[in-house]
Design a protein around this motif. Structure first.
Motif, PDB file in Angstrom:
ATOM      1  N   GLY A  44       0.779  -1.237  -0.076  1.00 36.11           N
ATOM      2  CA  GLY A  44       0.104  -0.067   0.002  1.00 36.11           C
ATOM      3  C   GLY A  44       1.027   1.144   0.140  1.00 36.11           C
ATOM      4  N   LYS A  45       1.827   1.165   0.866  1.00 33.18           N
ATOM      5  CA  LYS A  45       2.886   2.159   0.875  1.00 33.18           C
ATOM      6  C   LYS A  45       3.620   2.455  -0.415  1.00 33.18           C
ATOM      7  CE  LYS A  45       3.533   2.004   5.765  1.00 33.18           C
ATOM      8  NZ  LYS A  45       4.402   1.733   6.720  1.00 33.18           N
ATOM      9  N   ALA A  46       3.955   1.342  -0.982  1.00 32.45           N
ATOM     10  CA  ALA A  46       4.845   1.210  -2.207  1.00 32.45           C
ATOM     11  C   ALA A  46       3.942   2.092  -3.617  1.00 32.45           C
ATOM     12  CB  ALA A  46       5.340  -0.271  -2.522  1.00 32.45           C
ATOM     13  N   ARG A  47       2.762   1.348  -3.418  1.00 33.46           N
ATOM     14  CA  ARG A  47       1.526   1.821  -4.431  1.00 33.46           C
ATOM     15  C   ARG A  47       1.836   3.576  -4.401  1.00 33.46           C
ATOM     16  NH1 ARG A  47      -2.229   4.247  -6.625  1.00 33.46           N
ATOM     17  NH2 ARG A  47      -3.545   3.533  -7.997  1.00 33.46           N
ATOM     18  N   GLU A  48       1.785   4.093  -3.171  1.00 37.98           N
ATOM     19  CA  GLU A  48       1.905   5.540  -3.158  1.00 37.98           C
ATOM     20  C   GLU A  48       3.029   5.953  -4.094  1.00 37.98           C
ATOM     21  OE1 GLU A  48       1.327   6.742   0.510  1.00 37.98           O
ATOM     22  OE2 GLU A  48      -0.585   5.704   0.996  1.00 37.98           O
TER      23      GLU A  48
ATOM     24  N   HIS B 266       8.121   4.063 -17.772  1.00 38.72           N
ATOM     25  CA  HIS B 266       8.368   2.884 -16.656  1.00 38.72           C
ATOM     26  C   HIS B 266      10.087   2.685 -16.658  1.00 38.72           C
ATOM     27  CE1 HIS B 266       8.736  -1.429 -15.477  1.00 38.72           C
ATOM     28  NE2 HIS B 266       9.100  -0.893 -14.227  1.00 38.72           N
ATOM     29  N   MET B 267      10.801   2.593 -17.685  1.00 36.34           N
ATOM     30  CA  MET B 267      11.994   1.916 -17.621  1.00 36.34           C
ATOM     31  C   MET B 267      13.041   3.088 -17.637  1.00 36.34           C
ATOM     32  SD  MET B 267      11.800  -1.394 -17.838  1.00 36.34           S
ATOM     33  CE  MET B 267      13.332  -1.652 -17.866  1.00 36.34           C
ATOM     34  N   ALA B 268      12.794   4.132 -18.014  1.00 36.30           N
ATOM     35  CA  ALA B 268      13.565   5.497 -17.863  1.00 36.30           C
ATOM     36  C   ALA B 268      13.070   6.244 -16.797  1.00 36.30           C
ATOM     37  CB  ALA B 268      13.699   6.093 -19.146  1.00 36.30           C
ATOM     38  N   GLY B 269      11.866   6.628 -17.062  1.00 38.04           N
ATOM     39  CA  GLY B 269      11.411   7.783 -16.217  1.00 38.04           C
ATOM     40  C   GLY B 269      11.203   7.390 -14.674  1.00 38.04           C
ATOM     41  N   PHE B 270      10.757   6.047 -14.576  1.00 44.66           N
ATOM     42  CA  PHE B 270      10.689   5.537 -13.198  1.00 44.66           C
ATOM     43  C   PHE B 270      11.762   4.801 -12.510  1.00 44.66           C
ATOM     44  CE2 PHE B 270       8.973   2.348 -10.168  1.00 44.66           C
ATOM     45  CZ  PHE B 270       8.770   2.978  -9.169  1.00 44.66           C
ATOM     46  N   ARG B 271      12.131   3.953 -13.527  1.00 45.79           N
ATOM     47  CA  ARG B 271      13.350   2.743 -13.052  1.00 45.79           C
ATOM     48  C   ARG B 271      14.779   3.681 -12.673  1.00 45.79           C
ATOM     49  NH1 ARG B 271      12.574  -2.689 -13.852  1.00 45.79           N
ATOM     50  NH2 ARG B 271      14.677  -2.863 -13.042  1.00 45.79           N
ATOM     51  N   GLU B 272      14.825   4.872 -13.464  1.00 49.45           N
ATOM     52  CA  GLU B 272      16.058   5.695 -13.129  1.00 49.45           C
ATOM     53  C   GLU B 272      15.811   6.692 -12.185  1.00 49.45           C
ATOM     54  OE1 GLU B 272      17.480   6.436 -17.151  1.00 49.45           O
ATOM     55  OE2 GLU B 272      17.422   4.512 -17.875  1.00 49.45           O
ATOM     56  N   SER B 273      14.846   6.799 -11.595  1.00 48.44           N
ATOM     57  CA  SER B 273      14.459   8.039 -10.462  1.00 48.44           C
ATOM     58  C   SER B 273      14.855   7.664  -9.168  1.00 48.44           C
ATOM     59  CB  SER B 273      12.980   8.209 -10.585  1.00 48.44           C
ATOM     60  OG  SER B 273      12.237   7.137 -10.269  1.00 48.44           O
ATOM     61  N   GLU B 274      14.715   8.626  -8.371  1.00 51.89           N
ATOM     62  CA  GLU B 274      14.994   8.346  -6.814  1.00 51.89           C
ATOM     63  C   GLU B 274      13.633   7.535  -6.403  1.00 51.89           C
ATOM     64  OE1 GLU B 274      13.628   9.328  -3.151  1.00 51.89           O
ATOM     65  OE2 GLU B 274      12.663  10.444  -4.925  1.00 51.89           O
ATOM     66  N   ALA B 275      12.524   7.753  -6.928  1.00 52.71           N
ATOM     67  CA  ALA B 275      11.196   7.224  -6.383  1.00 52.71           C
ATOM     68  C   ALA B 275      11.362   5.690  -6.530  1.00 52.71           C
ATOM     69  CB  ALA B 275      10.188   7.758  -7.399  1.00 52.71           C
ATOM     70  N   PHE B 276      12.022   5.126  -7.734  1.00 49.15           N
ATOM     71  CA  PHE B 276      12.066   3.689  -7.793  1.00 49.15           C
ATOM     72  C   PHE B 276      13.096   3.148  -6.580  1.00 49.15           C
ATOM     73  CE2 PHE B 276      14.689  -0.100  -8.953  1.00 49.15           C
ATOM     74  CZ  PHE B 276      13.597  -0.811  -9.335  1.00 49.15           C
ATOM     75  N   ALA B 277      14.151   3.892  -6.044  1.00 49.60           N
ATOM     76  CA  ALA B 277      14.936   3.337  -4.948  1.00 49.60           C
ATOM     77  C   ALA B 277      14.228   3.311  -3.859  1.00 49.60           C
ATOM     78  CB  ALA B 277      16.060   4.476  -4.661  1.00 49.60           C
TER      79      ALA B 277
ATOM     80  N   TRP C 124      10.753   2.783  -3.644  1.00 51.47           N
ATOM     81  CA  TRP C 124       9.935   1.709  -4.148  1.00 51.47           C
ATOM     82  C   TRP C 124      10.363   0.420  -3.605  1.00 51.47           C
ATOM     83  CZ3 TRP C 124       9.608  -2.345  -7.342  1.00 51.47           C
ATOM     84  CH2 TRP C 124       8.561  -3.260  -7.518  1.00 51.47           C
ATOM     85  N   ARG C 125      11.822   0.224  -4.372  1.00 48.70           N
ATOM     86  CA  ARG C 125      12.422  -0.863  -3.966  1.00 48.70           C
ATOM     87  C   ARG C 125      12.719  -1.305  -2.518  1.00 48.70           C
ATOM     88  NH1 ARG C 125      13.975  -4.948  -7.999  1.00 48.70           N
ATOM     89  NH2 ARG C 125      14.918  -6.705  -6.743  1.00 48.70           N
ATOM     90  N   ALA C 126      13.136  -0.167  -1.969  1.00 50.72           N
ATOM     91  CA  ALA C 126      13.690  -0.160  -0.453  1.00 50.72           C
ATOM     92  C   ALA C 126      12.083  -0.679   0.384  1.00 50.72           C
ATOM     93  CB  ALA C 126      13.762   1.333   0.230  1.00 50.72           C
ATOM     94  N   LEU C 127      11.228  -0.463  -0.142  1.00 47.88           N
ATOM     95  CA  LEU C 127       9.886  -0.774   0.582  1.00 47.88           C
ATOM     96  C   LEU C 127       9.737  -2.462   0.323  1.00 47.88           C
ATOM     97  CD1 LEU C 127       7.651   2.197  -0.162  1.00 47.88           C
ATOM     98  CD2 LEU C 127       8.323   1.303   2.193  1.00 47.88           C
ATOM     99  N   VAL C 128       9.892  -2.778  -1.023  1.00 42.41           N
ATOM    100  CA  VAL C 128       9.343  -4.050  -1.317  1.00 42.41           C
ATOM    101  C   VAL C 128      10.334  -4.861  -1.357  1.00 42.41           C
ATOM    102  CG1 VAL C 128       6.930  -3.353  -2.491  1.00 42.41           C
ATOM    103  CG2 VAL C 128       8.971  -3.594  -3.960  1.00 42.41           C
TER     104      VAL C 128
END
Length: 101
Positions: free
Chosen positions: A23-27, A62-73, A75-79
């Motif tokens: 739920g937090k990761a979805r945010e 997805h692959m550049a905008g999100f996966r290369e962003s601070e937000a991905f880090a 997200w990955r730290a949560l899940v």
């Protein structure tokens, strides 16, 4: 629109905790530019396997905008700590409107 299909295998015994944390990761996902929606499904035959479907404007969103962003880090730290192995990720073109019976 593109749909990301990610199969996530979660460590045995941590499935409920993963679903709660998601739920937090979805945010975090929802903050990403190009994000449209997300849905998490849990396997019936394989309850340790989750299917994550995410609607994106494009593969690049997805692959550049999100996966290369601070937000991905974030997200990955949560899940990420719940994963029993690397997620299997593919992208699909949406061919038409969703339907229901």
């Amino acid at each position: 629109m593109i749909v990301e299909h990610a199969e996530l295998t979660v460590e045995a015994g941590r499935e409920r905790e993963f679903a709660e944390v998601f739920g937090k990761a979805r945010e975090v996902l929802a903050e990403a530019e190009g994000f449209r929606w997300a849905e998490l499904l849990r396997g019936v035959e394989r309850p340790g396997v989750f299917l994550l479907l995410v609607g994106w404007d494009s593969v690049e969103a997805h692959m550049a905008g999100f996966r290369e962003s601070e937000a991905f880090a974030r997200w990955r730290a949560l899940v990420g700590p719940f994963f029993a192995g690397a997620p299997a990720v593919e992208h699909f073109h949406e061919l038409g409107a969703r339907f229901s019976g």
